[in-house]
Design a protein around this motif. Structure first.
Motif, PDB file in Angstrom:
ATOM      1  N   MET A   1      77.947 -21.921  85.560  1.00  0.00           N
ATOM      2  CA  MET A   1      76.728 -21.659  84.782  1.00  0.00           C
ATOM      3  C   MET A   1      77.101 -21.535  83.294  1.00  0.00           C
ATOM      4  O   MET A   1      78.081 -20.884  82.944  1.00  0.00           O
ATOM      5  N   GLN A   2      76.292 -22.186  82.443  1.00  0.00           N
ATOM      6  CA  GLN A   2      76.581 -22.163  81.009  1.00  0.00           C
ATOM      7  C   GLN A   2      76.392 -20.752  80.429  1.00  0.00           C
ATOM      8  O   GLN A   2      75.465 -20.044  80.832  1.00  0.00           O
ATOM      9  N   ASN A   3      77.284 -20.389  79.526  1.00  0.00           N
ATOM     10  CA  ASN A   3      77.144 -19.080  78.883  1.00  0.00           C
ATOM     11  C   ASN A   3      76.009 -19.101  77.859  1.00  0.00           C
ATOM     12  O   ASN A   3      75.735 -20.136  77.253  1.00  0.00           O
ATOM     13  N   LEU A   4      75.390 -17.934  77.672  1.00  0.00           N
ATOM     14  CA  LEU A   4      74.390 -17.791  76.611  1.00  0.00           C
ATOM     15  C   LEU A   4      75.066 -17.034  75.476  1.00  0.00           C
ATOM     16  O   LEU A   4      75.544 -15.911  75.679  1.00  0.00           O
ATOM     17  N   ILE A   5      75.112 -17.652  74.325  1.00  0.00           N
ATOM     18  CA  ILE A   5      75.870 -17.088  73.197  1.00  0.00           C
ATOM     19  C   ILE A   5      74.897 -16.651  72.114  1.00  0.00           C
ATOM     20  O   ILE A   5      74.093 -17.469  71.643  1.00  0.00           O
ATOM     21  N   LEU A   6      74.967 -15.394  71.721  1.00  0.00           N
ATOM     22  CA  LEU A   6      74.091 -14.913  70.649  1.00  0.00           C
ATOM     23  C   LEU A   6      74.862 -14.869  69.343  1.00  0.00           C
ATOM     24  O   LEU A   6      75.930 -14.239  69.264  1.00  0.00           O
ATOM     25  N   ILE A   7      74.308 -15.550  68.335  1.00  0.00           N
ATOM     26  CA  ILE A   7      74.900 -15.492  67.005  1.00  0.00           C
ATOM     27  C   ILE A   7      73.856 -14.946  66.037  1.00  0.00           C
ATOM     28  O   ILE A   7      72.659 -14.952  66.334  1.00  0.00           O
ATOM     29  N   GLY A   8      74.345 -14.504  64.878  1.00  0.00           N
ATOM     30  CA  GLY A   8      73.426 -13.973  63.864  1.00  0.00           C
ATOM     31  C   GLY A   8      74.135 -12.876  63.096  1.00  0.00           C
ATOM     32  O   GLY A   8      75.199 -12.400  63.503  1.00  0.00           O
ATOM     33  N   PRO A   9      73.538 -12.480  61.990  1.00  0.00           N
ATOM     34  CA  PRO A   9      74.200 -11.501  61.116  1.00  0.00           C
ATOM     35  C   PRO A   9      74.208 -10.090  61.695  1.00  0.00           C
ATOM     36  O   PRO A   9      73.538  -9.817  62.699  1.00  0.00           O
ATOM     37  N   MET A  10      74.953  -9.227  61.041  1.00  0.00           N
ATOM     38  CA  MET A  10      74.963  -7.800  61.408  1.00  0.00           C
ATOM     39  C   MET A  10      73.529  -7.285  61.425  1.00  0.00           C
ATOM     40  O   MET A  10      72.743  -7.592  60.526  1.00  0.00           O
ATOM     41  N   GLY A  11      73.193  -6.533  62.443  1.00  0.00           N
ATOM     42  CA  GLY A  11      71.866  -5.936  62.496  1.00  0.00           C
ATOM     43  C   GLY A  11      70.772  -6.902  62.912  1.00  0.00           C
ATOM     44  O   GLY A  11      69.592  -6.650  62.674  1.00  0.00           O
ATOM     45  N   SER A  12      71.134  -8.015  63.543  1.00  0.00           N
ATOM     46  CA  SER A  12      70.083  -8.935  64.009  1.00  0.00           C
ATOM     47  C   SER A  12      69.666  -8.622  65.440  1.00  0.00           C
ATOM     48  O   SER A  12      68.761  -9.263  65.981  1.00  0.00           O
ATOM     49  N   GLY A  13      70.354  -7.671  66.065  1.00  0.00           N
ATOM     50  CA  GLY A  13      69.953  -7.247  67.408  1.00  0.00           C
ATOM     51  C   GLY A  13      70.682  -7.961  68.536  1.00  0.00           C
ATOM     52  O   GLY A  13      70.189  -7.986  69.662  1.00  0.00           O
ATOM     53  N   GLU A  66      89.234 -16.336  75.044  1.00  0.00           N
ATOM     54  CA  GLU A  66      89.301 -15.779  76.413  1.00  0.00           C
ATOM     55  C   GLU A  66      87.912 -15.732  77.042  1.00  0.00           C
ATOM     56  O   GLU A  66      87.709 -16.141  78.177  1.00  0.00           O
ATOM     57  N   LEU A  67      86.942 -15.216  76.275  1.00  0.00           N
ATOM     58  CA  LEU A  67      85.606 -15.017  76.842  1.00  0.00           C
ATOM     59  C   LEU A  67      84.918 -16.348  77.138  1.00  0.00           C
ATOM     60  O   LEU A  67      84.176 -16.457  78.114  1.00  0.00           O
ATOM     61  N   CYS A  68      85.190 -17.360  76.317  1.00  0.00           N
ATOM     62  CA  CYS A  68      84.537 -18.656  76.540  1.00  0.00           C
ATOM     63  C   CYS A  68      85.139 -19.408  77.726  1.00  0.00           C
ATOM     64  O   CYS A  68      84.613 -20.425  78.142  1.00  0.00           O
ATOM     65  N   GLU A  69      86.219 -18.889  78.268  1.00  0.00           N
ATOM     66  CA  GLU A  69      86.760 -19.438  79.519  1.00  0.00           C
ATOM     67  C   GLU A  69      85.899 -18.998  80.704  1.00  0.00           C
ATOM     68  O   GLU A  69      85.929 -19.599  81.773  1.00  0.00           O
ATOM     69  N   ARG A  70      85.195 -17.869  80.504  1.00  0.00           N
ATOM     70  CA  ARG A  70      84.357 -17.365  81.593  1.00  0.00           C
ATOM     71  C   ARG A  70      83.076 -18.174  81.687  1.00  0.00           C
ATOM     72  O   ARG A  70      82.732 -18.911  80.771  1.00  0.00           O
ATOM     73  N   SER A  71      82.360 -18.037  82.806  1.00  0.00           N
ATOM     74  CA  SER A  71      81.069 -18.720  82.862  1.00  0.00           C
ATOM     75  C   SER A  71      80.013 -17.738  83.343  1.00  0.00           C
ATOM     76  O   SER A  71      80.326 -16.732  83.992  1.00  0.00           O
ATOM     77  N   GLY A  72      78.788 -18.009  82.972  1.00  0.00           N
ATOM     78  CA  GLY A  72      77.680 -17.158  83.394  1.00  0.00           C
ATOM     79  C   GLY A  72      77.629 -15.813  82.700  1.00  0.00           C
ATOM     80  O   GLY A  72      77.186 -14.827  83.281  1.00  0.00           O
ATOM     81  N   ILE A  73      78.054 -15.763  81.439  1.00  0.00           N
ATOM     82  CA  ILE A  73      77.934 -14.494  80.706  1.00  0.00           C
ATOM     83  C   ILE A  73      76.962 -14.650  79.528  1.00  0.00           C
ATOM     84  O   ILE A  73      76.751 -15.749  79.031  1.00  0.00           O
TER      85      ILE A  73
END
Ligand code: S3P
Length: 167
Positions: A1-13, A66-73
């Motif tokens: 399962m593809q990972n869902l990656i959240l990006i954005g600046p400090m304080g974006s939630g 390391e974390l991008c080796e995982r799946s479904g996170i």
């Protein structure tokens, strides 16, 4: 399962949204900064104090690989993760969501938490504006989906991400 990656600046939630998104998708939530702190046994601020920003960035890249080796996170990244090409290549393996927000919301959110070395002993608003000037385009460019985070109710932000995932 593809990972869902959240990006954005400090304080974006990223952490708050990421936790709810993980619950809704029944995926594990992982926060890159938190994992670095756990691994090192000290805070991000202490890592910056001892090793400088360069030392922190090396640790961040190692952790992301390391974390991008995982799946479904569901992975919440640090605000500066997208500044390195190596990191950007790693994050592109997942579905990347940019949580876009205003400087005002960032300011309000970051004031509650002291563990933000880039905002220590400087004018926080100018620093956040400067970082957004440097990084704003990168966030947009790397995103598969851009969602306004700001001061919206977290569940609404998560709804919008879920709808996009269904499409
Ligand atoms: C940073 C953001 C922080 C943390 C570090 C550097 C940045 O993460 O990685 O203090 O360069 O913007 P958050 O975005 O989770 O605050």
């Amino acid at each position: 399962m593809q990972n869902l990656i959240l990006i954005g600046p400090m304080g974006s939630g990223k952490t708050t949204v990421g936790k709810q998104l993980a619950k809704r998708t029944r995926m594990d939530f992982v926060d890159s900064d938190h994992m670095i702190e756990e691994r090192c046994g000290v805070s991000i601020s202490t890592i910056f104090d001892i090793e400088g920003e360069d030392g922190f960035r090396r640790r961040e890249t190692k952790m992301l690989s390391e974390l991008c080796e995982r799946s479904g996170i569901v992975l919440a990244t640090g605000g500066g993760a997208i500044t390195s090409e190596e990191n950007r290549i790693l994050l592109r393996k997942g579905f990347v969501v940019y949580l876009k927000t205003s400087i005002e919301t960032q300011l309000a959110r970051t004031q509650k938490n002291q563990n933000r070395p880039l905002l220590e002993n400087v004018d926080a608003e100018s620093k956040l504006r400067q970082l957004m000037t440097e990084r704003g385009e990168l966030y947009e460019q790397e995103a598969d989906l851009v969602v306004m985070s700001g001061d919206r109710i977290v569940s609404k932000v998560v709804d919008e991400i879920m709808e996009a995932l269904d499409r």
